[in-house]
Design an enzyme around this catalytic site. Sequence first.
Site, mmCIF file in Angstrom:
data_model
loop_
_atom_site.group_PDB
_atom_site.id
_atom_site.type_symbol
_atom_site.label_atom_id
_atom_site.label_comp_id
_atom_site.label_asym_id
_atom_site.label_seq_id
_atom_site.Cartn_x
_atom_site.Cartn_y
_atom_site.Cartn_z
ATOM 1 N N ASP A 92 39.712 63.061 -3.264
ATOM 2 C CA ASP A 92 39.434 63.062 -2.259
ATOM 3 C C ASP A 92 38.874 62.912 -0.862
ATOM 4 O OD1 ASP A 92 40.713 64.838 0.065
ATOM 5 O OD2 ASP A 92 41.267 66.547 -1.241
ATOM 6 N N TRP A 152 38.445 72.477 -1.574
ATOM 7 C CA TRP A 152 39.468 71.734 -1.484
ATOM 8 C C TRP A 152 39.763 71.257 -2.971
ATOM 9 C CZ3 TRP A 152 43.009 72.637 1.817
ATOM 10 C CH2 TRP A 152 42.986 72.446 2.831
ATOM 11 N N LYS A 177 42.319 63.880 10.390
ATOM 12 C CA LYS A 177 41.100 63.995 10.126
ATOM 13 C C LYS A 177 39.909 62.965 10.921
ATOM 14 C CE LYS A 177 41.367 67.835 7.261
ATOM 15 N NZ LYS A 177 41.711 68.326 6.137
HETATM 16 C C1 PLP Z 1 41.529 68.868 5.489
HETATM 17 C C2 PLP Z 1 41.704 68.970 3.784
HETATM 18 C C3 PLP Z 1 42.758 69.011 3.088
HETATM 19 C C4 PLP Z 1 44.029 69.909 3.372
HETATM 20 O O1 PLP Z 1 44.993 69.052 3.591
HETATM 21 P P1 PLP Z 1 46.664 69.020 4.024
HETATM 22 O O2 PLP Z 1 46.860 67.702 4.985
HETATM 23 O O3 PLP Z 1 46.487 70.757 5.406
HETATM 24 O O4 PLP Z 1 47.314 69.659 3.230
HETATM 25 C C5 PLP Z 1 42.163 68.987 1.478
HETATM 26 N N1 PLP Z 1 41.098 68.132 1.635
HETATM 27 C C6 PLP Z 1 40.124 68.066 2.254
HETATM 28 C C7 PLP Z 1 38.670 67.599 1.614
HETATM 29 C C8 PLP Z 1 40.875 67.896 3.363
HETATM 30 O O5 PLP Z 1 39.492 68.175 4.522
#
Ligand code: PLP
Length: 356
Positions: free
Chosen positions: A166, A99, A190
């Site tokens: 993030d 990511w 999540k």
């Molecule tokens: C799941 C995830 C993403 C991607 O998320 P989307 O909503 O599918 O774009 C980005 N960063 C992290 C750390 C993730 O766990």
Amino acid sequence: MKKHNFYAGPSILPQYTIDKSIEGIKDFAGSGLSILEISHRSKEFIACMNDTIALVRELLEIPSGYQVIFLGGGASLQFAMVPMNLMNKKSAYLLTGEWASKAFKEAKIYGEAVEVASSKDKNFNYIPKSYTVPSDADYFHITTNNTIFGTELTKDPDVKIPLVADMSSDIFSRPVDVSKYSLIYAGAQKNLAPAGVTLIIIKEDVLGKVTRAIPTMLDYRTHIKAESMFNTPPVFTVFAAQQTLKWLKDLGGVKVMHKKNIEKAELLYDEIDRNKLFVPTIKDPEDRSIMNICFVMAEEYKALEQPFADFAKSKGMIGIAGHRSVGGFRASTYNALPRESVQALVDVMKEFEKNN
Ligand SMILES: *Cc1c(COP(=O)(O)O)cnc(C)c1O
């Protein structure tokens, strides 16, 4: 048979959120309408949005000067919106996984994105510790929890330039010192709600500094000004997020949740360390994620990988296959996952060891 949901995302939600969602689908806030069919401009939904934002502020103890908004497009859209809104010429990235690498790729579209450090040399199985962040960069971007590789950066870093994180897969799992960050983003699917919305916490003073033209929908200021209602927000997902946040607050908040998460993670890591069939992919305990726990079969037991996957499945363990870039297994132990599910997985690992 009881199913134990270890999916990495979308992932397990509190039973409370599911039950309240069913109620809201039938009759939302006494409106006589379903949450699925009500206007986002209705007084009932505006109250829901305001309360959800207030709960985020309360649970994360967000200081003044910060705005909380909900946007569509997933965390992946933030990979582009962050540089578009914050970076004039230069930005800095800590590459700790897939990511983070995707975020870095988008930043390069808008200017000079610098790789400060990377753990790619060891398939991202550790968090780089010694690095220098360029003082002339507009921000430093980190990924606090690396969902795919199972590492987590739990100490809020001290940097002199704006810090962007993030936190998609560890938001609300532990206390965070928000005042150290200029921008935090997290996809809902999540630890918060079904897929469909991204939470953004932003310090207003980082905005308005870039010279490029930003499309209206991609400009944070648009959504701050319109209080997340510039266009139609994902009404149902925001409602579900409100339920999860109420559940978390009733439980005692992020400090209490953190303690529970540490206990769950220790239970599983202890078994991985003890059981001769398995080895953890993250060796340094300091770097181990408490949300996504990755392990593989020990070298001499590689042939038992598929038999273990089948055995675990027969016992109700769902979603424990590792990401294709790591292999083996990954158990995601998000906030909503009860300790009894972790215990059930540990029992399955013990039983499989005895049988083999
Ligand atoms: C799941 C995830 C993403 C991607 O998320 P989307 O909503 O599918 O774009 C980005 N960063 C992290 C750390 C993730 O766990």
